[in-house]
Enzyme design. Structure first.
Site, PDB file in Angstrom:
ATOM      1  N   ASP A  43       0.885  -1.186   0.081  1.00 25.15           N
ATOM      2  CA  ASP A  43      -0.037  -0.129   0.086  1.00 25.15           C
ATOM      3  C   ASP A  43       0.902   1.306   0.199  1.00 25.15           C
ATOM      4  OD1 ASP A  43      -1.734   2.087   0.243  1.00 25.15           O
ATOM      5  OD2 ASP A  43      -2.362   1.475   2.421  1.00 25.15           O
TER       6      ASP A  43
ATOM      7  N   GLU B 214      30.925   8.921   3.828  1.00 25.36           N
ATOM      8  CA  GLU B 214      31.626   8.936   5.104  1.00 25.36           C
ATOM      9  C   GLU B 214      30.639   9.254   6.029  1.00 25.36           C
ATOM     10  OE1 GLU B 214      35.095  11.113   5.151  1.00 25.36           O
ATOM     11  OE2 GLU B 214      35.933  10.426   3.503  1.00 25.36           O
TER      12      GLU B 214
ATOM     13  N   GLU C  36      32.773   6.619  13.729  1.00 24.40           N
ATOM     14  CA  GLU C  36      32.755   6.517  12.104  1.00 24.40           C
ATOM     15  C   GLU C  36      33.436   5.256  11.645  1.00 24.40           C
ATOM     16  OE1 GLU C  36      34.853   8.582   8.299  1.00 24.40           O
ATOM     17  OE2 GLU C  36      34.161  10.066   9.759  1.00 24.40           O
TER      18      GLU C  36
ATOM     19  N   ARG D   3      31.644  18.564   1.472  1.00 29.98           N
ATOM     20  CA  ARG D   3      31.621  18.168   3.176  1.00 29.98           C
ATOM     21  C   ARG D   3      30.352  18.667   3.872  1.00 29.98           C
ATOM     22  NH1 ARG D   3      36.338  17.234   5.266  1.00 29.98           N
ATOM     23  NH2 ARG D   3      36.045  18.475   7.241  1.00 29.98           N
TER      24      ARG D   3
ATOM     25  N   GLU E 166      29.230   9.550   9.843  1.00 35.44           N
ATOM     26  CA  GLU E 166      29.455   9.628  11.536  1.00 35.44           C
ATOM     27  C   GLU E 166      28.051   9.347  12.124  1.00 35.44           C
ATOM     28  OE1 GLU E 166      33.003  12.902  10.959  1.00 35.44           O
ATOM     29  OE2 GLU E 166      31.139  13.527  11.312  1.00 35.44           O
TER      30      GLU E 166
ATOM     31  N   GLU F 135      35.520   9.375  16.706  1.00 33.16           N
ATOM     32  CA  GLU F 135      35.433  10.718  15.887  1.00 33.16           C
ATOM     33  C   GLU F 135      35.577  11.822  17.120  1.00 33.16           C
ATOM     34  OE1 GLU F 135      35.553  12.688  13.817  1.00 33.16           O
ATOM     35  OE2 GLU F 135      35.585  11.413  12.119  1.00 33.16           O
TER      36      GLU F 135
ATOM     37  N   HIS G 234      30.376  13.261   4.650  1.00 32.51           N
ATOM     38  CA  HIS G 234      30.945  13.792   3.644  1.00 32.51           C
ATOM     39  C   HIS G 234      31.070  12.713   2.252  1.00 32.51           C
ATOM     40  CE1 HIS G 234      34.083  15.383   6.687  1.00 32.51           C
ATOM     41  NE2 HIS G 234      32.622  16.199   6.840  1.00 32.51           N
TER      42      HIS G 234
ATOM     43  N   ARG H 269      40.478  22.055   4.965  1.00 34.87           N
ATOM     44  CA  ARG H 269      39.059  21.240   5.375  1.00 34.87           C
ATOM     45  C   ARG H 269      38.031  22.410   6.071  1.00 34.87           C
ATOM     46  NH1 ARG H 269      39.460  15.784   6.379  1.00 34.87           N
ATOM     47  NH2 ARG H 269      41.751  15.095   6.050  1.00 34.87           N
TER      48      ARG H 269
ATOM     49  N   GLU I 267      35.474  16.004  -2.889  1.00 32.40           N
ATOM     50  CA  GLU I 267      34.785  15.601  -1.532  1.00 32.40           C
ATOM     51  C   GLU I 267      34.019  16.830  -1.233  1.00 32.40           C
ATOM     52  OE1 GLU I 267      36.051  14.407   2.979  1.00 32.40           O
ATOM     53  OE2 GLU I 267      36.971  15.991   2.016  1.00 32.40           O
TER      54      GLU I 267
END
Length: 447
Positions: A56, A135, A199, A338, A137, A192, A248, A319, A336
């Site tokens: 359904d 990735e 992670e 983030r 976490e 982490e 990420h 970063r 990447e």
């Protein structure tokens, strides 16, 4: 059925017999990426493979109205796996991840797995395959006597700390064993930055497999944590004052077996395709943030001071930037992003990221200059001089940007786009009109 699928089906039948599989869980996801399933007996395998298992759709978030509620599940044979925690007295259970179909056999436009399939197909028309390494976490929280989650983290350890401070080692070990038994290749596992945060990284794959793996990973993590009396949470920012959890997304395009993002002779060894892909992300990210960061709580993570990116910039190593280019080159060259968090639907997330990058490639966009300085420590004036914009600061602003842009509607399709926007507007309105503990603490006695 193709010869390849016939061979795979025969392998599955042999496993079902060898492992004494009694039940098959036919799994799929709703609009928000929440896992659902219909359980059938192993004797119904042939009917399942032929797409005869009905459910359904009107009871599933973002699916069908009640007058068009009959939908069917089409299992992906490549996702078959015996559930390691189900083995008992010589019997076991298994699962398939499924796509959703209409009664006439066509793909259901409200199935987000089908949305990603469409994006993969569009990239393939231009000769690209999409490789994704997510990735995710998560936090481990203690629970009360009724098994309900508390805000007390399982430990107070920090980044990369070992035992005896890292109390999650045994939990992660059992998660690793379960994932490995289900066909995952695990590359790393660690504590982490935040208290109680962890992670476990699994190997990259094609976009659809990576989304399937992300969905499975979240389910397995929660299931194993429960066995330890803990609650695993993929909420982006569950605790004020410490880092939140991200997802990420590492992505690259391949063409003719070669990484299309790598050019040994180019600056930073990034090909023109790679820089155009980066430019596409930078141009479109504000318009798809409501997909990659889908909750009111997502924007409590995207603030300065906790490593999460909130400024629209890119860098080869920095970063603090929204987009980072990890150091590895050759076949491992990747971009990447983030900002996404693990509450996001991975099928929609990978679809909008890939489509945004492909938009940059198709339009031949050139990215702004990379930013190698720490953006978090720049003043507002410095960021303005560098042309560094902000991500949306709330779910409300993100949904407005999603509606104003074109990429959401183009990638999600009319059905998913309409249902998703309506769902997120209702979520924001509920949050906007609720009375928070902060308001009570600051206003009740004072006024």
């Amino acid at each position: 059925m193709s010869v390849l699928n016939e061979t795979k089906l025969q392998e599955i039948k042999e496993i079902i017999e060898t492992k004494n599989v009694e039940l098959l869980h036919m799994q799929f996801v709703d609009l928000e990426g929440t896992l659902k399933n219909v359980t059938i007996t192993a004797e119904q395998l042939e009917d399942a493979v032929e797409g005869k298992i009905m459910f359904d759709g009107s009871s599933i978030t973002g699916f069908s109205p009640i007058n068009k509620s009959d939908l069917y599940l089409q299992p992906d044979l490549n996702t078959f796996a015996v559930l390691p925690w189900s083995v008992e007295d010589g019997y076991s259970e298994a699962r398939f991840l499924c796509s959703v179909k209409n009664p006439d056999g066509t793909l259901f436009e409200g199935d987000t797995r089908n949305v990603l399939k469409n994006t993969v197909a569009k990239a393939a028309e231009q000769g690209y395959t999409i490789s994704v390494g997510p990735e995710l976490e998560f936090f481990l929280f203690q629970t009360d006597e009724d098994g309900r989650p508390l805000l007390k983290t399982h430990d107070v350890a920090g980044y990369f700390e070992p035992s005896p401070h890292d109390l999650g080692e045994k939990v992660r070990l059992q998660i690793y064993r379960a994932l490995k038994a289900m066909g995952f290749t695990i590359e790393a596992s660690h504590h982490e930055v935040a208290e109680g945060q962890h992670e476990i990284n699994f190997k990259y794959a094609d976009a659809l497999t990576a989304a399937d793996n992300s969905t499975t990973y979240k389910w397995v993590v929660k299931t194993i944590a429960k066995q330890f009396g803990l609650h695993a949470s993929f909420m982006p920012k569950p605790v004020f004052g410490i880092n939140g959890s991200g997802m990420h997304v590492n992505m690259s395009f391949f063409k003719d077996g070669q990484n299309a993002f790598f050019d040994e002779t180019a600056p930073l060894q990034l090909s023109e395709t790679a820089t155009q892909f980066i430019a596409g992300l930078l141009e479109n990210v504000k318009n798809f943030a409501a997909v990659t960061n889908p909750l009111v709580n997502s924007y409590k993570r995207l603030v300065p001071g906790y490593e999460a990116p909130c400024y629209v910039a890119w860098s080869a190593s920095n970063r603090s930037a929204l987009i980072r280019i990890p150091a590895k080159r050759g076949l491992a060259t990747r971009v990447e992003l983030r900002c996404p968090d693990p509450s996001a639907n991975p099928y929609l997330t990978f679809a909008v990221i890939a489509a945004a990058g492909l938009d940059g490639v198709n339009r031949g966009l050139t990215p702004v200059a990379s930013v190698n300085e720490d953006i978090f420590h720049m003043s507002n004036e410095e960021r303005a001089e560098r042309g560094i914009d902000n991500l949306p600061g709330s779910l409300e602003l993100a949904v407005e940007a999603l509606e104003e842009g074109t990429i959401g509607r183009e990638v999600l399709g009319e059905h998913v786009f309409g249902e998703y926007v309506a769902l997120k507007k209702a979520e924001w309105d509920s949050y906007r009109t609720s009375i928070s503990s902060w308001e009570v603490e600051n206003y009740q006695a004072k006024f």
